[in-house]
Design an enzyme around this catalytic site. Structure first.
Site, mmCIF file in Angstrom:
data_model
loop_
_atom_site.group_PDB
_atom_site.id
_atom_site.type_symbol
_atom_site.label_atom_id
_atom_site.label_comp_id
_atom_site.label_asym_id
_atom_site.label_seq_id
_atom_site.Cartn_x
_atom_site.Cartn_y
_atom_site.Cartn_z
ATOM 1 C CB CYS A 107 3.191 -24.270 37.315
ATOM 2 S SG CYS A 107 4.198 -23.387 36.096
ATOM 3 C CG HIS A 211 0.699 -20.600 38.750
ATOM 4 N ND1 HIS A 211 1.453 -21.072 39.800
ATOM 5 C CD2 HIS A 211 1.535 -20.553 37.676
ATOM 6 C CE1 HIS A 211 2.696 -21.297 39.395
ATOM 7 N NE2 HIS A 211 2.768 -20.993 38.111
ATOM 8 C CD GLU A 213 -0.996 -21.209 42.418
ATOM 9 O OE1 GLU A 213 0.187 -20.897 42.151
ATOM 10 O OE2 GLU A 213 -1.633 -22.049 41.762
#
Length: 238
Positions: A107, A211, A213
């Protein structure tokens, strides 16, 4: 030994507190890395020392980026910035580049990576890009994949993903525009927003606008592969 991954935190202007989402730490650990959160330090000597100690750099998401870094005035739609974070990350990226160590940016991390290499960005895609855009700031849980990204053939990201089209989550109103030196687009949304960039020269230098993660801890295969590829590249350099 597990490779040591330097993680840049967000910073809250009001309290001056550093913080990192646990999802970032979990994704790095899950892929076999040892994460270390890096405090912002102004000293060039300390930045050089940090760059020499870590095996790879992970740039997290967060607030907007100071547009004067790419010689623009602030747009009315620009969000909150933290100049200390901006200056530190640019200096650290450039130092890591000297060591030719792997970098993964997510990001905001994708954007500051591009700027550190001489690129620029849209301060607000809805105000500065023409045509109808997708919803890039999703109204959904963080771990929900909300739109598609088309992955460039013969790219590192394509090798990692193993497919031409992937589904990602989305929490941004800015995006890369002119690419930094040695970078190429490797992922794009159907509306023309740049979603992923990578180096044409380095073994692993990747920025993604979404994202992974959050998706990795939801067991998304492509997102887990991104972290595993990053950690493996760091292991080879350690």
């Amino acid at each position: 030994m597990k490779p040591v991954i330097g993680v840049t935190p967000s910073v809250e202007n009001a309290s001056n507190m550093h913080f990192v989402s646990i999802a970032n730490i979990t994704a790095i650990e899950g892929a076999g890395g040892t994460p270390i959160i890096l405090p912002f330090v102004p000293s060039e000597t300390q930045i050089r020392q940090i760059a020499s100690l870590i095996d790879g750099l992970y740039l997290t998401g967060g607030n907007s980026i100071d547009p004067t870094l790419f010689v623009e005035e602030p747009h009315p739609k620009l969000g909150e910035i933290n100049p200390i974070r901006d200056q530190y990350e640019v200096a650290l990226i450039q130092e890591i580049q000297k060591h030719q160590k792997p970098i993964l940016g997510v990001c905001r991390g994708c954007q500051i990576l591009n700027i550190a290499l001489g690129g620029d960005m849209y301060q607000d895609i809805y105000a500065q890009m023409e045509g109808g855009l997708l919803q890039h700031k999703q109204h959904a849980p963080d771990g929900h994949a909300s739109h598609y990204v088309h992955v460039k053939e013969d790219s590192v990201l394509r090798e990692i993903a193993g497919m031409e089209k992937i589904k990602v989550n989305s929490r941004h109103h800015q995006a890369n525009r002119k690419l930094g030196e040695g970078m190429q687009i490797c992922g794009m949304a159907s509306d023309g927003v740049v979603e992923a960039i990578e180096s044409r020269e380095e073994s692993f230098l990747l920025g993604v606008q979404w994202h992974p993660e959050n998706l990795a801890i939801e067991e998304d295969a492509v997102s887990k592969n991104i972290f595993h590829a990053f950690i493996e590249a760091c292991r080879e350099r350690s």
